[in-house]
Design a protein around this motif. Sequence first.
Motif, PDB file in Angstrom:
ATOM      1  N   PRO A 130     -18.875   6.816  -3.313  1.00  0.00           N
ATOM      2  CA  PRO A 130     -17.667   6.286  -2.652  1.00  0.00           C
ATOM      3  C   PRO A 130     -16.387   6.744  -3.354  1.00  0.00           C
ATOM      4  CG  PRO A 130     -19.346   4.588  -2.783  1.00  0.00           C
ATOM      5  CD  PRO A 130     -19.870   5.753  -3.578  1.00  0.00           C
ATOM      6  N   PHE A 131     -15.469   7.302  -2.584  1.00  0.00           N
ATOM      7  CA  PHE A 131     -14.214   7.801  -3.140  1.00  0.00           C
ATOM      8  C   PHE A 131     -13.039   7.328  -2.293  1.00  0.00           C
ATOM      9  CE2 PHE A 131     -15.647  10.946  -0.080  1.00  0.00           C
ATOM     10  CZ  PHE A 131     -14.496  11.305   0.604  1.00  0.00           C
TER      11      PHE A 131
ATOM     12  N   LEU B  47       0.814  -1.215   0.000  1.00  0.00           N
ATOM     13  CA  LEU B  47       0.000   0.000   0.000  1.00  0.00           C
ATOM     14  C   LEU B  47       0.849   1.267   0.000  1.00  0.00           C
ATOM     15  CD1 LEU B  47      -2.776  -1.030   2.565  1.00  0.00           C
ATOM     16  CD2 LEU B  47      -2.945  -0.975   0.068  1.00  0.00           C
ATOM     17  N   ASN B  48       2.131   1.124   0.286  1.00  0.00           N
ATOM     18  CA  ASN B  48       3.017   2.285   0.262  1.00  0.00           C
ATOM     19  C   ASN B  48       3.385   2.605  -1.184  1.00  0.00           C
ATOM     20  OD1 ASN B  48       4.698   4.241   1.786  1.00  0.00           O
ATOM     21  ND2 ASN B  48       6.360   3.199   0.708  1.00  0.00           N
TER      22      ASN B  48
ATOM     23  N   PRO C 144       0.668   5.116   9.002  1.00  0.00           N
ATOM     24  CA  PRO C 144      -0.466   5.073   8.070  1.00  0.00           C
ATOM     25  C   PRO C 144      -1.370   3.865   8.273  1.00  0.00           C
ATOM     26  CG  PRO C 144       1.552   4.431   6.953  1.00  0.00           C
ATOM     27  CD  PRO C 144       1.956   4.949   8.302  1.00  0.00           C
ATOM     28  N   ARG C 145      -0.862   2.825   8.913  1.00  0.00           N
ATOM     29  CA  ARG C 145      -1.683   1.644   9.171  1.00  0.00           C
ATOM     30  C   ARG C 145      -2.762   1.926  10.202  1.00  0.00           C
ATOM     31  NH1 ARG C 145       3.457  -2.080  10.475  1.00  0.00           N
ATOM     32  NH2 ARG C 145       3.817  -0.192  11.731  1.00  0.00           N
ATOM     33  N   GLU C 146      -2.628   3.043  10.931  1.00  0.00           N
ATOM     34  CA  GLU C 146      -3.581   3.384  11.982  1.00  0.00           C
ATOM     35  C   GLU C 146      -4.505   4.528  11.576  1.00  0.00           C
ATOM     36  OE1 GLU C 146      -1.177   4.216  15.368  1.00  0.00           O
ATOM     37  OE2 GLU C 146      -0.406   2.176  15.521  1.00  0.00           O
ATOM     38  N   PHE C 147      -4.388   4.979  10.336  1.00  0.00           N
ATOM     39  CA  PHE C 147      -5.226   6.105   9.909  1.00  0.00           C
ATOM     40  C   PHE C 147      -6.616   5.605   9.521  1.00  0.00           C
ATOM     41  CE2 PHE C 147      -6.895   8.957   6.582  1.00  0.00           C
ATOM     42  CZ  PHE C 147      -6.942  10.126   7.313  1.00  0.00           C
TER      43      PHE C 147
ATOM     44  N   PHE D 111     -10.251   1.069   2.067  1.00  0.00           N
ATOM     45  CA  PHE D 111     -11.597   1.559   2.367  1.00  0.00           C
ATOM     46  C   PHE D 111     -11.906   2.764   1.489  1.00  0.00           C
ATOM     47  CE2 PHE D 111      -8.777   3.921   5.200  1.00  0.00           C
ATOM     48  CZ  PHE D 111      -9.210   5.228   5.033  1.00  0.00           C
ATOM     49  N   LYS D 112     -13.192   3.082   1.411  1.00  0.00           N
ATOM     50  CA  LYS D 112     -13.641   4.276   0.703  1.00  0.00           C
ATOM     51  C   LYS D 112     -14.644   5.023   1.576  1.00  0.00           C
ATOM     52  CE  LYS D 112     -12.850   2.580  -3.997  1.00  0.00           C
ATOM     53  NZ  LYS D 112     -13.424   2.363  -5.353  1.00  0.00           N
TER      54      LYS D 112
END
Length: 324
Positions: A225-226, A142-143, A321-324, A186-187
């Motif tokens: 959804p975005f 995801l990075n 970012p894994r916790e955002f 997610f969106k």
Amino acid sequence: GKKFSRNGKNGNDPTKPIPVYTKLAYILGLRVSPSHRRMGIGLKLVRRMEEWFRENGAEYSYIATENDNQASVKLFTNKCGYSKFRAPSILVQPVFAHRVRITKRVTIIKLTPSDAESLYRRRFSTTEFFPRDIDSVLNNKLNLGTFVAVPHGTYLTESWPGSERFLANPPESWAVLSVWNCKDVFKLEVRGASRVRKGFAKTTRLVDRAVPWLNLPSVPEVFRPFGIHFLYGLGGEGPLAVKFVKALCGLAHNLAKECGCGVVATEVSTSEPLRLGIPYWKRLSCAEDLWCIKRLGEYYSDGSVGDWTKSSPGPSIFVDPREF
């Protein structure tokens, strides 16, 4: 956290801070159905989660909630023993129909994950919430990359010397950030907008697409959804660092546009000096997110150095970012 070396093991500079790590648990997305509120369910959930945290060696637990969510704040601070800890800002920029122009006075270089890890560990490892497994973050699918901005002509991608040599003799000003692809996880969707608002937003996009050279701000399609790209690991030094951060944010915007995202977001300390270079819309952003923390154990992974919950805030935070 950070501490200062007392035994000379920190290279030739015993006054240079070295990182201290602790095992931190994060309560994310606690929700109770409206029909079952005021029945103690939220409190029971938190206590059970804390038991699980302790069983798995966590030394601190923290949560993030809206500062004006009084029910959530009271649950954690009054009933669960949490302390108000930090109040960072969530800054959100819409992705326009046009590409953002990036100044030609800046050269932007994409780092390899290993080079990015070296830079972050050497320069940002004592920043609050810096993850010990930063290598796992940077190598995650995801990075989308770590980018460094330097004065034009300083380096080219082909002549990049590597982070170690770069930090040994850095230019007067530079900046860095990484981009995380939340879209594949997610969106989001904005609901409840009137037809007038939706019509206005659509009109701004049509005009922006028709005359992109005017660089008119436009409202993205957020009523469906975005996706989101999250910016993390922001840092830099020098008198032009703010401008370099702005250039990096422009690059991130254009990357998000190519990937079909609706917004670009980041979370920074309210005292972060580089936040002046982060473009955002106030209406979409959160000026004060509230982080509350609770101490679960008496020691840190790297030894006892005091109670983190009572420490004063630093100018910056590193948001995983894994916790955002």
